[in-house]
Every structure is written in structure tokens, then in C-alpha cells.
Design a protein around this motif. Structure first.
Motif, mmCIF file in Angstrom:
data_model
loop_
_atom_site.group_PDB
_atom_site.id
_atom_site.type_symbol
_atom_site.label_atom_id
_atom_site.label_comp_id
_atom_site.label_asym_id
_atom_site.label_seq_id
_atom_site.Cartn_x
_atom_site.Cartn_y
_atom_site.Cartn_z
ATOM 1 N N PRO A 191 0.902 -1.226 0.337
ATOM 2 C CA PRO A 191 0.242 0.140 0.127
ATOM 3 C C PRO A 191 0.851 1.218 -0.145
ATOM 4 O O PRO A 191 0.579 2.243 -0.542
ATOM 5 N N ARG A 199 -2.740 -4.584 -1.521
ATOM 6 C CA ARG A 199 -1.614 -5.476 -0.882
ATOM 7 C C ARG A 199 -1.739 -6.891 -1.804
ATOM 8 O O ARG A 199 -1.958 -7.937 -1.032
ATOM 9 N N THR A 257 4.894 2.420 6.195
ATOM 10 C CA THR A 257 3.845 2.120 6.955
ATOM 11 C C THR A 257 4.511 0.875 7.664
ATOM 12 O O THR A 257 5.236 0.175 7.415
ATOM 13 N N PRO A 258 3.745 0.608 9.017
ATOM 14 C CA PRO A 258 4.429 -0.410 9.802
ATOM 15 C C PRO A 258 4.171 -1.895 9.156
ATOM 16 O O PRO A 258 5.260 -2.681 9.264
ATOM 17 N N VAL A 259 3.155 -2.316 8.673
ATOM 18 C CA VAL A 259 2.993 -3.540 8.229
ATOM 19 C C VAL A 259 3.740 -3.888 7.037
ATOM 20 O O VAL A 259 4.558 -4.696 6.861
ATOM 21 N N CYS A 260 3.819 -2.833 6.084
ATOM 22 C CA CYS A 260 4.763 -2.886 5.037
ATOM 23 C C CYS A 260 6.032 -2.897 5.188
ATOM 24 O O CYS A 260 6.878 -3.811 4.846
ATOM 25 N N ALA A 268 -4.925 -3.728 3.879
ATOM 26 C CA ALA A 268 -3.697 -2.982 4.455
ATOM 27 C C ALA A 268 -3.268 -3.272 5.589
ATOM 28 O O ALA A 268 -2.257 -3.246 6.166
ATOM 29 N N GLY A 294 -3.934 2.761 -2.574
ATOM 30 C CA GLY A 294 -3.436 2.849 -1.326
ATOM 31 C C GLY A 294 -3.773 1.618 -0.554
ATOM 32 O O GLY A 294 -2.983 1.170 0.695
HETATM 33 C C1 BEZ Z 1 0.739 -0.579 6.794
HETATM 34 O O1 BEZ Z 1 1.594 -1.215 5.933
HETATM 35 O O2 BEZ Z 1 1.027 -0.576 7.932
HETATM 36 C C2 BEZ Z 1 -0.210 0.184 6.306
HETATM 37 C C3 BEZ Z 1 -0.500 0.357 4.962
HETATM 38 C C4 BEZ Z 1 -1.596 1.425 4.627
HETATM 39 C C5 BEZ Z 1 -2.566 1.695 5.402
HETATM 40 C C6 BEZ Z 1 -2.335 1.238 6.885
HETATM 41 C C7 BEZ Z 1 -1.342 0.331 7.292
#
Ligand code: BEZ
Length: 213
Positions: A43, A127, A47-50, A146, A124
Motif C-alpha cells: 500500500p 496488498r 508504513t508499519p505492516v509494509c 492493508a 493505497g
Molecule cells: C501498513 O502497512 O502498516 C499500512 C499501510 C496502509 C494503510 C495502513 C497500514
């Protein structure tokens, strides 16, 4: 009215080729013909998860390479954003991201892959992961929100399972993992059904995984 956009890719489709700037220089998807390829969209940079996915995938890069499978990442962020993010990942986690991270600021690639709705304001939430065979054919695809990171172990398992079933002679059962039994592709003739040893053997028969590298 939203503008017309290609439908999402379906399994068995030839994936659209593209040439784009990446953190490893300009790449073309056609450069990857002859190898398995995992093309994965994230996304957004920073960013944290990415970030957690990039760390995990970079740490598993040798395991993908051992399967002769390349990794290519992409997002709408610019090349300079990608570079700054990779530098932060390196400094914070001590991990080098050596796979190409492609920029798609105009959404040209995302649209060509049908990754986003025609009326979406941005890409955005994508994923999406494309598992592409050496002939450029889409063999599997996953879509996560996301908020949930992908499992690198599952990505590796899908690549290995696709490689095992490629011959058409066997199938990967539920929860298959490399080294465990596969299933024989069922016969589709009366002879196969009537000549099989047990009543169900013509459609359900295990076979050892002999191809583990
Ligand atoms: C994430 O990768 O943490 C993330 C990306 C987009 C929206 C929310 C979280």
C-alpha cells in the motif's frame, strides 16, 4: 461515470509486461521470463505492516533464490521515497532490501493488472501478490487488506507447490508443505476407476514428494 479499466487478472492469464524505474535500475517484467516471479504490491512506503513485510522478505531472499524465484515489489510511491525507506529499513533493522522496488506513481501498472477499482482515488489499499510462472502466466494471486501482513512462509509454500504441480501429474493437498505427500492427479476414465486397487484410489491416492531440492 468511472473510466473503463481492465478487469482483474485471472489465473492462467499472461501478465501485462511493463518497464519501470526501480531501486535496482530500470527493469522490464519480460527480463524475468524463464524464472518464477513473485510480484507484490504494497500500500505505501513508511508504513508499519509494509515495513515488517520488507524486512521478512529481504531476510528470506535466499530461500526464494533457491527456488529460482525472483522478488519484485511495487507501489505508487516514487523511486526517491522507496530509496529513503530502504535506507531507514537498513539503519533500523540491519537488513538490505536487494530486490527491485518499482515505482508506479501514475498507477499505470496497478491499472494494467486490474489491481484497483476504476473509480478508486488511489491504490493505497492494494496488498496483492502475483505468482508468475517462467512463461509469464499468472498461476496464483492473493489479496490482503492493508491491515494484515502477508506470511512469507505461505508465499514460499505457494511457489514450491506451484513448481511441484507443474507437471500435471500431482496435486498439493490441504496444508501441504515441502517434503510431505502429494496427491496423484485423478484418472478420468472408466478404466482408471475400475482398475484401481481400492474403491477410492482412482481419485484419492498419495504420492511421495520426490522433488524436494
Ligand atoms: C501498513 O502497512 O502498516 C499500512 C499501510 C496502509 C494503510 C495502513 C497500514
Amino acid at each position: 461515470m468511472p473510466s473503463a479499466s481492465p478487469a482483474p487478472l485471472r489465473l492462467g492469464d499472461e501478465v501485462p509486461s511493463f518497464t519501470a524505474r526501480s531501486t535496482q535500475g530500470t527493469i522490464s517484467l519480460s527480463d524475468y521470463r524463464g524464472r518464477w516471479l513473485v510480484l507484490f504490491a504494497h500500500p505505501a512506503d513508511f508504513t508499519p505492516v509494509c515495513t515488517s513485510e520488507f524486512v521478512a522478505l529481504a531476510q528470506a531472499a535466499d530461500r526464494f533464490a533457491a527456488l529460482d524465484c525472483a522478488l519484485v515489489a511495487m507501489s505508487v510511491d516514487s523511486l526517491y521515497s522507496h530509496l529513503a525507506w530502504l535506507r531507514l529499513i537498513h539503519d533500523r533493522f540491519g537488513v538490505r532490501v536487494d530486490f527491485p522496488v518499482v515505482e508506479d506513481p501514475s498507477l499505470e501498472i496497478a491499472r494494467a493488472y486490474g489491481m484497483i477499482a476504476p473509480d478508486a482515488a488511489d491504490a493505497g489499499t492494494a496488498r496483492t501478490t502475483y505468482f508468475i510462472d517462467p512463461n509469464g502466466i499468472l498461476r496464483a494471486c492473493t489479496d490482503y487488506p492493508a491491515t494484515i501482513g502477508r506470511s512469507v512462509e505461505e508465499m514460499l509454500r505457494v511457489v514450491e507447490a506451484l513448481q511441484r504441480v507443474e507437471s500435471g501429474k500431482c496435486l498439493a493437498p490441504a496444508n501441504w508443505s515441502p517434503g510431505s505427500a502429494l496427491l496423484t492427479t485423478p484418472g478420468n476414465t472408466a478404466d482408471a476407476a475400475l482398475n484401481a486397487k481400492g474403491a477410492s484410489d482412482w481419485f484419492y491416492s498419495e504420492t511421495p514428494d520426490r522433488n524436494r531440492k
